[in-house]
Write an enzyme that holds these catalytic residues in place. Structure first.
Site, mmCIF file in Angstrom:
data_model
loop_
_atom_site.group_PDB
_atom_site.id
_atom_site.type_symbol
_atom_site.label_atom_id
_atom_site.label_comp_id
_atom_site.label_asym_id
_atom_site.label_seq_id
_atom_site.Cartn_x
_atom_site.Cartn_y
_atom_site.Cartn_z
ATOM 1 N N ASP A 164 0.836 -1.204 0.000
ATOM 2 C CA ASP A 164 0.000 0.000 0.000
ATOM 3 C C ASP A 164 0.873 1.258 0.000
ATOM 4 O O ASP A 164 2.030 1.215 -0.446
ATOM 5 C CB ASP A 164 -0.940 -0.053 1.213
ATOM 6 C CG ASP A 164 -2.295 0.587 0.933
ATOM 7 O OD1 ASP A 164 -2.312 1.773 0.578
ATOM 8 O OD2 ASP A 164 -3.328 -0.089 1.065
ATOM 9 N N HIS B 189 -4.041 6.356 2.626
ATOM 10 C CA HIS B 189 -4.701 5.130 2.158
ATOM 11 C C HIS B 189 -4.206 3.896 2.929
ATOM 12 O O HIS B 189 -5.002 3.093 3.425
ATOM 13 C CB HIS B 189 -4.426 5.010 0.659
ATOM 14 C CG HIS B 189 -5.159 3.923 -0.065
ATOM 15 N ND1 HIS B 189 -4.731 2.619 -0.093
ATOM 16 C CD2 HIS B 189 -6.282 3.962 -0.822
ATOM 17 C CE1 HIS B 189 -5.564 1.899 -0.839
ATOM 18 N NE2 HIS B 189 -6.512 2.695 -1.287
ATOM 19 N N SER C 24 -11.002 -0.606 -2.302
ATOM 20 C CA SER C 24 -9.797 -0.531 -1.466
ATOM 21 C C SER C 24 -10.128 -0.706 0.012
ATOM 22 O O SER C 24 -9.313 -1.211 0.774
ATOM 23 C CB SER C 24 -9.136 0.841 -1.610
ATOM 24 O OG SER C 24 -8.371 0.918 -2.765
#
Ligand SMILES: *[C@@H]1O[C@H](CO)[C@@H](O)[C@H](O)[C@H]1NC(C)=O
Ligand SMILES: *[C@@H]1O[C@H](CO)[C@@H](O)[C@H](O)[C@H]1NC(C)=O
Ligand SMILES: *[C@@H]1O[C@H](CO)[C@@H](O)[C@H](O)[C@H]1NC(C)=O
Ligand SMILES: *[C@@H]1O[C@H](CO)[C@@H](O)[C@H](O)[C@H]1NC(C)=O
Ligand SMILES: *[C@@H]1O[C@H](CO)[C@@H](O)[C@H](O)[C@H]1NC(C)=O
Ligand SMILES: *[C@@H]1O[C@H](CO)[C@@H](O)[C@H](O)[C@H]1NC(C)=O
Ligand SMILES: *[C@@H]1O[C@H](CO)[C@@H](O)[C@H](O)[C@H]1NC(C)=O
Length: 745
Positions: free
Chosen positions: A140, A205, A531
């Site tokens: 990630d 994220h 996601s």
């Protein structure tokens, strides 16, 4: 790059930038290529030597080879990345020991309440000792070590099997007993001006996905008082290993993705979660398909996001059968802002506005009317930069049509108050605004536009956002749909998990929206996307493994799929093409009764049957080629013991018959009897032989055959049926999908 967070994934995920990184050297352009050389290198140093030998032969000298090579993959498989011309790549692909050569591409990235919503309360039974032995690896944008989600109170040292590392890096305070691995990969050597060369998460994220998967429980989490509750991951006692492969401006490259898989497999992770867009219907040039195959061979399950390109059909990515492909569903929490016009009419807008109005109302204008000059007259309705007249916007609310995110920042920057955006898209996920803002549909938008032009001094006010109950679960409109563009007999996505308006931890290095002028920071943020759904499933896989550490990746996957809660095809148009086996049910997944198991050789047999050229399958087995005709033939029309069944039909023809051969393994009570229940839609006849499966011991296997006879489908895209094996204690459900291949062209 767009940095609005709640919708960020729409921009971040999926679009594969189909270009290598160019380095012009002399006349010929050189790109990065990945040269794949097989399976187990044995000794790492020997692998590096082989890589240099091969390159020296090509380049004519060891010096030139050393200049060209970028990285040697030498832990879990043997490969190298190098800067090459197209001709050199071609020559290499024919050389001894080289299995395949493919160009490096760049990919894009694609809570509190969500666990309770799917019936996985904080009080759920846990195997804490085993859970704390679980290591989950995420590929990630990095991680925030200071986040409360990653405190290590009460956790002992990393499990003994752990071989990973965690160094000291710029702006990264280091690991603890919760984050036990943190590394970054940036093999193209190009510094990213918007990022930091360190495992630290500048984007937010990776912190969000990691905390959803394995964050500690934190009470009183919220975003400015919204979505208040206890934020927690699926496996709060599991350990986290972060492999940073995604960079703020350049995205996530194949070279880095493969390097992370190579490391994670060797380090000893149990589960890999990857919320990044895959590409290519061809598994052999897809770094996520290749990396996850090697992981699977070592007993590691990979969960990956389906993509955010829905509701278009056949948009699903990461669809290799050894991947657990995750769709995003909604939870019953929505975010609405009341809008009141000067004429007293009120509307409900969507999105998150954290601002209380300071006045009872503000003057309202339409972006279409306040253009800066005639050149931009036709585009000012989108309220993008340099199109609006600051004098006419000052201290006003502006009504705009949505084209791309950031109109709130543009309006605020030139002295305006905020925006009302009209859009027919994205109406299921709440966008976070950096100024007072909300989103309305076309019906309401028309009414507002009419009102603006019906009075001399139009005005409006947007109130602070409130939480509302909404009906759920629905698959998000953005969640990518089947049918599978890679293998027409394999249903994808596999499973649905919450991925809309998920609250989880965030990075202090980024404002809430990342937009110009936004100075707000929060420990938690709402994000939407497949996601966000993916780490829910990565976490459930770790939870299942904490009870069954020896189960194969396929067994864990089967357990999660056959125990899923069926979703309603009446309110989800694309039915299984949107949600796969249904909504994940973590508690049931631990105790599935039967599993559909698959070993790595079965996948090779499957690929042979799919028409993959035996010489190219060397990528997966680690030798020059596979002799497909020497393998025992795979059985049934789909050639794989998959926990779902899909019959692809040519439309407008005679009835189609599909034969599916399956074998289930008893993982429930030793003595168990299962009866078949079949649900066939109209026009389809489904039979199963035998109708009863009797087991006398654990791990015993039983085979059965399902025959599906379907009349041509005329007025539907697809039809849904199912086969359910029921014992006195278990329900093992397998969806069966029939669809018209041609109607989708
Ligand atoms: C990262 O660390 C450097 C050196 O300590 C510091 O100057 C810089 O401001 C830090 N960056 C961020 C985003 O915190
Ligand atoms: C109109 O405004 C745009 C944006 O500020 C500017 O680039 C353009 O030159 C202007 N055109 C005229 C005719 O003034
Ligand atoms: C817009 O929203 C309103 C209120 O929720 C609803 O009545 C209307 O049908 C919607 N219009 C469209 C085009 O979806
Ligand atoms: C939402 O629904 C739940 C369950 O039906 C109920 O307990 C709760 O009070 C509702 N919340 C709101 C804000 O209406
Ligand atoms: C496999 O593909 C290669 C390259 O495209 C080709 O040369 C070879 O003949 C193919 N082999 C088979 C068995 O089809
Ligand atoms: C592949 O296997 C078949 C069947 O065993 C055999 O006849 C054939 O010679 C083999 N081909 C190669 C290239 O080894
Ligand atoms: C399965 O079918 C047999 C025979 O019809 C019946 O006796 C038995 O009760 C059934 N078992 C279950 C769990 O439904």
């Amino acid at each position: 790059m767009s940095r609005d967070k709640s919708m960020g994934t729409f921009h971040l995920l999926l679009l594969v930038v189909l270009m290598g990184f160019f380095a012009v050297n002399g006349d010929e352009q050189k790109n990065f290529y990945i040269v794949y050389m097989g399976d187990h290198p044995g000794i790492a140093e020997a692998a590096v030597e082989t890589h240099l030998d091969v390159l020296s032969t090509l380049k004519g000298s060891l010096l030139a080879a050393k200049e060209s090579i970028v990285h040697s993959y030498k832990k879990s498989f043997s490969a190298f990345a190098a800067k090459l011309t197209a001709d050199e790549a071609e020559t290499l692909s024919c050389m001894d020991g080289v299995v395949s050569v493919f160009p490096n591409r760049y990919h894009k990235l694609h809570t509190t309440k969500s666990w309770d919503f799917i019936g996985f309360p904080q009080t759920t039974r846990r195997n804490l000792k085993m859970e704390s032995n679980m290591v989950v690896g995420l590929l990630d944008t990095g991680i925030t070590p200071e986040s409360d989600s990653f405190k290590d109170d009460g956790l002992g040292p990393p499990p003994r099997k752990w071989k990973g590392t965690c160094g000291h890096f710029a702006n990264f305070s280091g690991c603890n007993n919760k984050i036990i691995g943190a590394r970054y990969f940036k093999l193209d050597g190009n510094p990213d001006p918007e990022d930091i060369l360190s495992p630290v998460d500048v984007d937010g994220h990776g912190t969000h996905t990691s905390s959803t998967l394995a964050g500690r429980a934190i009470e009183g989490a919220s975003l400015y008082g919204l979505a208040k509750g206890t934020a927690r991951g699926a496996v709060p006692s599991a350990r986290i290993a972060m492999y940073k492969v995604c960079w703020s401006s350049s995205g996530c490259s194949d070279m880095d993705l493969l390097a992370a898989f190579d490391a994670a497999i060797e380090d000893g992770v149990d589960v890999i979660s990857i919320s990044i867009g895959g590409y290519s219907p061809d598994y052999l040039s897809d770094s996520i398909a290749i990396g996850s195959f090697h992981a699977m061979k070592r007993g590691i399950i990979t969960a990956a996001s389906a993509g955010n390109n829905g509701p278009s059909l056949s948009s699903v990515t990461n669809h290799a059968p050894w991947i657990l492909t995750v769709a995003a569903s909604s939870i019953n929490r929505g975010f609405r802002s009341k809008v009141m016009l000067g004429n007293g009419k009120t509307f409900s807008g969507l999105g998150v506005s954290t601002f209380e109005p300071k006045q009872s109302s503000y003057p309202l204008v339409s972006g279409a009317d306040v253009y800066r000059n005639n050149t931009v007259k036709s585009s000012s309705r989108f309220c993008m930069e340099d199109t609006l007249d600051p004098i006419k916007v000052k201290d006003k609310l502006v009504y705009c049509e949505l084209e791309s995110w950031g109109a709130d920042s543009v309006v605020k920057d030139i002295g305006g108050v905020g925006v009302i955006l009209e859009s027919e898209m994205y109406l299921d996920a709440a966008q976070i605004f950096m100024a007072p803002g909300t989103m309305v549909n076309a019906t309401i938008g028309d009414a507002i536009s009419k009102y603006i032009h019906s009075t001399r001094s139009p005005s409006a006010v947007i109130y602070k956002t409130q939480e509302v109950n909404i009906s759920a679960p629905l698959v998000a409109s953005f969640s990518s749909r089947g049918p599978n563009p890679g293998s027409k007999h394999i249903l994808k996505p596999d499973i649905a998990a919450p991925g809309v308006n998920i609250l989880a931890s965030y990075t202090p290095l980024q404002s809430l929206t990342g937009l110009k002028g936004d100075t707000r920071h929060s420990k938690f943020i709402l994000m939407s996307g497949t996601s966000m759904a993916c780490p829910h499933i990565g976490g459930v896989a770790a939870y299942v493994k904490s009870f069954h550490p020896n189960w194969s990746p396929a067994a864990v996957k089967s357990a999660i799929m056959t125990s899923a809660t069926p979703m309603n095809p009446k309110i989800n148009n694309d039915a299984e093409f949107s949600y796969g086996a249904g909504q994940v049910n973590p508690v049931q997944a631990v105790n599935p009764g039967l599993v559909y198991d698959i070993d790595s050789m079965s996948y090779i047999q499957f690929l042979c049957r799919e028409g993959y050229n035996g010489s190219s399958l060397g990528v997966f087995v680690g030798s020059k080629s596979v002799n497909c005709s020497a393998l025992p033939p795979a059985l049934g029309d789909d050639a794989l013991n998959y926990p779902t069944m899909q019959l692809s039909m040519k439309s407008g023809q005679k009835p189609t018959t599909g034969v599916f051969r399956r074998r289930v393994t008893n993982v429930g009570p030793p003595i168990s009897i299962y009866n078949a229940t079949i649900n066939s839609p109209n026009g389809v006849e489904i039979t199963v032989r035998p109708m009863t499966l009797s087991f006398s011991r654990t791990s015993q296997k039983r085979s059965f055959t399902v025959v599906v006879k379907a009349k041509p489908i005329t007025n539907a895209q697809m039809l849904s049926g199912s086969l359910i094996w029921r014992s006195s204690r278990h329900t093992v459900r397998c969806p069966i999908v029939m669809y018209n291949e041609l109607s989708l062209d």
